[in-house]
Scaffold this motif. Structure first.
Motif, short mmCIF file in Angstrom:
data_model
loop_
_atom_site.label_atom_id
_atom_site.label_comp_id
_atom_site.label_asym_id
_atom_site.label_seq_id
_atom_site.Cartn_x
_atom_site.Cartn_y
_atom_site.Cartn_z
N THR A 167 7.71 41.44 20.14
CA THR A 167 6.60 42.37 20.26
C THR A 167 5.79 42.24 18.97
OG1 THR A 167 7.76 44.24 19.25
CG2 THR A 167 8.03 43.93 21.64
N ASN A 168 4.82 43.10 18.77
CA ASN A 168 4.05 43.03 17.53
C ASN A 168 4.95 43.18 16.30
OD1 ASN A 168 4.17 45.89 18.57
ND2 ASN A 168 3.33 46.33 16.54
N ARG A 169 6.07 43.89 16.44
CA ARG A 169 6.94 44.11 15.28
C ARG A 169 7.58 42.81 14.79
NH1 ARG A 169 9.92 49.89 15.29
NH2 ARG A 169 8.04 51.16 15.45
N GLU A 170 8.12 42.04 15.69
CA GLU A 170 8.72 40.77 15.29
C GLU A 170 7.66 39.79 14.79
OE1 GLU A 170 11.43 43.04 17.63
OE2 GLU A 170 9.44 42.30 18.22
N ALA A 171 6.49 39.82 15.41
CA ALA A 171 5.41 38.92 14.98
C ALA A 171 4.97 39.25 13.55
CB ALA A 171 4.23 39.02 15.94
N ILE A 172 4.85 40.53 13.25
CA ILE A 172 4.42 40.94 11.91
C ILE A 172 5.45 40.53 10.85
CG2 ILE A 172 4.08 42.99 10.44
CD1 ILE A 172 1.66 42.35 12.19
N ARG A 173 6.73 40.54 11.20
CA ARG A 173 7.78 40.23 10.24
C ARG A 173 8.10 38.73 10.16
NH1 ARG A 173 11.69 45.32 9.58
NH2 ARG A 173 12.53 43.91 8.02
N ALA A 174 7.36 37.91 10.86
CA ALA A 174 7.66 36.48 10.90
C ALA A 174 7.63 35.87 9.50
CB ALA A 174 6.66 35.76 11.81
N GLU A 175 8.67 35.15 9.16
CA GLU A 175 8.75 34.48 7.86
C GLU A 175 8.01 33.15 7.87
OE1 GLU A 175 10.00 35.53 4.98
OE2 GLU A 175 10.47 37.48 5.87
N GLU A 176 7.77 32.62 9.06
CA GLU A 176 7.00 31.39 9.20
C GLU A 176 6.33 31.40 10.56
OE1 GLU A 176 10.68 28.59 10.83
OE2 GLU A 176 10.05 28.47 8.73
N PRO A 177 5.21 30.71 10.69
CA PRO A 177 4.54 30.67 12.01
C PRO A 177 5.39 29.90 13.00
CG PRO A 177 3.44 29.19 10.48
CD PRO A 177 4.47 29.93 9.68
N PRO A 178 5.42 30.33 14.25
CA PRO A 178 6.21 29.59 15.25
C PRO A 178 5.62 28.21 15.50
CG PRO A 178 4.88 31.28 16.31
CD PRO A 178 4.73 31.50 14.84
N ARG A 179 6.48 27.30 15.98
CA ARG A 179 6.00 25.96 16.30
C ARG A 179 5.03 26.00 17.47
NH1 ARG A 179 11.44 24.94 15.27
NH2 ARG A 179 11.94 24.91 17.49
N SER A 180 5.19 26.97 18.36
CA SER A 180 4.26 27.21 19.46
C SER A 180 4.46 28.64 19.92
CB SER A 180 4.46 26.22 20.62
OG SER A 180 5.80 26.25 21.07
N ARG A 199 -4.70 29.77 13.73
CA ARG A 199 -5.40 29.25 12.56
C ARG A 199 -4.44 28.79 11.47
NH1 ARG A 199 -10.82 33.13 12.29
NH2 ARG A 199 -11.93 31.91 13.87
N PHE A 200 -3.18 29.20 11.57
CA PHE A 200 -2.15 28.69 10.66
C PHE A 200 -1.44 27.48 11.25
CE2 PHE A 200 -2.61 32.59 8.27
CZ PHE A 200 -2.31 32.19 6.97
N GLY A 201 -1.95 26.96 12.36
CA GLY A 201 -1.44 25.71 12.90
C GLY A 201 -0.55 25.81 14.11
N THR A 202 -0.34 27.01 14.64
CA THR A 202 0.51 27.19 15.81
C THR A 202 -0.28 26.95 17.10
OG1 THR A 202 1.90 28.82 14.68
CG2 THR A 202 1.94 28.83 17.09
N PRO A 203 0.16 26.07 17.97
CA PRO A 203 -0.46 25.98 19.30
C PRO A 203 -0.20 27.28 20.07
CG PRO A 203 0.83 24.00 18.82
CD PRO A 203 1.19 25.02 17.77
N VAL A 204 -1.26 27.90 20.56
CA VAL A 204 -1.16 29.23 21.18
C VAL A 204 -1.72 29.19 22.60
CG1 VAL A 204 -1.94 31.63 21.07
CG2 VAL A 204 -1.29 30.43 18.97
N THR A 205 -1.00 29.84 23.51
CA THR A 205 -1.45 30.01 24.89
C THR A 205 -1.46 31.50 25.20
OG1 THR A 205 -0.50 27.90 25.57
CG2 THR A 205 -1.02 29.47 27.31
N VAL A 206 -2.57 31.98 25.72
CA VAL A 206 -2.71 33.40 26.09
C VAL A 206 -2.76 33.51 27.61
CG1 VAL A 206 -4.18 35.44 26.00
CG2 VAL A 206 -3.89 34.02 23.96
N VAL A 207 -1.94 34.43 28.14
CA VAL A 207 -1.92 34.67 29.58
C VAL A 207 -2.31 36.12 29.84
CG1 VAL A 207 -0.52 34.64 31.67
CG2 VAL A 207 -0.07 32.99 29.85
N GLU A 208 -3.36 36.33 30.60
CA GLU A 208 -3.83 37.68 30.94
C GLU A 208 -3.89 37.83 32.45
OE1 GLU A 208 -5.04 41.21 31.61
OE2 GLU A 208 -4.68 40.66 29.50
N GLY A 209 -3.27 38.90 32.95
CA GLY A 209 -3.21 39.11 34.39
C GLY A 209 -4.53 39.54 35.00
N MET A 210 -5.39 40.19 34.22
CA MET A 210 -6.70 40.61 34.72
C MET A 210 -7.68 39.45 34.67
SD MET A 210 -6.11 43.82 35.44
CE MET A 210 -7.66 44.74 35.46
#
Length: 467
Positions: A167-180, A199-210
């Motif tokens: 959730t946002n909590r784990e993301a905020i506490r990340a010690e390094e950006p995820p590989r994806s 922008r820190f180099g992580t390939p990101v995919t966003v999924v929105e149901g709407m």
């Protein structure tokens, strides 16, 4: 089982996020005996897992984006992302997720602090349980204030609950950006964090149901963000519902969409909204449906007024369903404090609620969207201005995508809503927030002199389109 210890207080405040802390502190400073209850961190989500640390991440990511824009405009530069300074800054701003400073501040204002989960066990009683199972039943003499906030809403997707999702909590506490990273949800939280990691180099995919990103906002905001995020390298899927999720230690997460997409990433961020847990709060003890989305409150934020010598029950913040914003809880805290102290003053009003999504470009909005205004059967006219046309002196800069859209009710002759998208969109929103809040006549707004070449000058251009 340990015996339940009894206690009393003039006021019991359950939940010490920004609004709860403010209400408890002001009531204590007014001379009341106040017991403040908090299970998590005093200060709430905002300073530890929300507004403050996420904006550090957003700002750090923005510096990388600005550096990459130098080429062709101001020289040459090599940009090498390094997450460690951003992570250190987040830890510093949150005191490494320690609330001692906040607790000391609260106690210094005269509040009796109780660490534990608070639940309503009677019309005038809150029972507080600590982590050791000890309980204190605190009976309120004058008021109970419910400011329990909200928590991430986790959708009932088959397989999801068994995975180590973020959730946002784990993301905020990340010690390094995820590989994806796979982001479920195209709202503010998902887009802000997703763009920052990208922008820190992580390939990101966003999924929105709407059908749109930021589905509550104007469709033009979706169109702008879709363009910019795609240019950033983010893969965006809208109208895409996830049918199931699986996780394997070596391959990470795989999300299977109902229309056939198979999306994989090392980490999965669930950002599909927030919910208040009325069952855990014990809402049935005050005759409130504990399966409701929010506590029912009147214009004075009362769930139940004082009656027959029994204390009144007030609520503020996310649990009222009026908007999960820190500024909303602080606004409502003032109404609640005045109500408890019998000071009167204006009731709560929600016709000009501001909101900002801190993506790049920022999306600021206040009041009604065009669709909401038409749903209310107002006589609607809109004005739209592209920033590239309104701030010609600054269009040589890249990263200046944006617009201003205004929504007017022609019967009353005032603005009922507006959106400011672009650089400093949240700051430009200030002018529209004042106009919508104060119901400034369109005739007066048209007389305004707008500084050139600024982004807020687009407000004047949009006003001319309304006529």
């Amino acid at each position: 089982m340990a015996a339940v210890r009894a206690d009393t207080a003039d006021v019991v405040v359950v939940g010490l996020g920004p609004g709860g802390e403010e209400a408890a502190g002001r009531l204590a400073e007014a001379g009341l005996d106040v017991a403040g209850v908090e299970e998590g961190l005093v200060g709430g989500e905002c300073p530890y897992y929300g507004c403050i640390p996420s904006k550090i991440m957003v700002r750090s990511a923005g510096l990388l984006a600005e550096g990459r824009r130098i080429a062709g405009h101001a020289g040459t530069v090599m940009v090498h992302p390094d997450w460690r300074p951003a992570a250190r800054a987040v830890r510093g701003a949150t005191s490494d997720w320690d609330d001692k400073i906040a607790v000391d501040r609260l106690v210094g204002r005269g509040v009796r602090f109780l660490r534990g989960s608070g639940r309503l066990t009677a019309r005038d009683e809150v029972t507080v349980a600590d982590t050791d199972g000890n309980e204190i039943a605190v009976r309120a003499r004058q008021a109970i204030v419910l400011a329990v906030g909200s928590e991430p809403a986790i959708p009932p997707i088959p397989g999801l609950a068994r995975t180590p999702y973020w959730t946002n909590r784990e993301a905020i506490r990340a010690e390094e950006p995820p590989r994806s990273l796979l982001v479920l949800g195209g709202g503010s939280v998902g887009l802000e964090l997703g763009q920052a990691f990208c922008r820190f180099g992580t390939p990101v995919t966003v999924v929105e149901g709407m059908q749109r990103l930021l589905p509550r906002e104007e469709p033009e905001a979706h169109e702008l963000l879709l363009k910019v995020l795609t240019e950033d390298g983010i893969e965006v899927h809208t109208s895409a519902r996830v049918g199931s999720v699986e996780y394997r230690d070596r391959s990470g997460f795989t999300a299977y969409c109902e229309r056939g997409e198979r999306l994989a990433a090392e980490r999965l961020l669930v950002a599909t909204g927030r919910r208040s847990d009325l069952i855990r709060l014990g809402a049935l003890a005050i005759d409130v449906d504990d399966e409701a989305a929010a506590l029912p409150v009147d214009e004075r934020l009362r769930v139940a007024p004082p009656v027959g010598g029994r204390p009144g029950i007030w609520a503020l913040g996310d649990v009222t369903g009026k908007g999960a914003y820190t500024h909303m809880s602080m606004y409502q805290a003032d109404v609640v404090v005045r109500g408890i102290l019998g000071e009167g003053g204006p009731p709560a009003s929600y016709h000009a609620v501001p909101r900002v999504t801190f993506t790049d470009p920022e999306i600021g909005a206040v009041g009604l969207t065009e669709w909401e205004a038409r749903e209310r059967e107002l006589v609607v006219r809109t004005g739209y201005a592209d920033l590239s046309a309104s701030a010609r002196g600054r269009t040589h800069q890249i990263g200046n995508d944006g617009f201003v859209k205004l929504v007017a009710d022609m019967l009353s002759g005032v603005l009922v809503g507006g959106t400011t998208a672009g650089p400093y969109g949240g700051e430009v929103l200030g002018a529209l927030s004042v106009a919508v809040h104060a119901r400034v006549p369109l005739t007066v707004l048209r007389e305004q002199i707008w500084a050139y070449p600024t982004f807020h000058r687009a407000i004047g251009d949009a006003l001319r389109q309304i006529g």
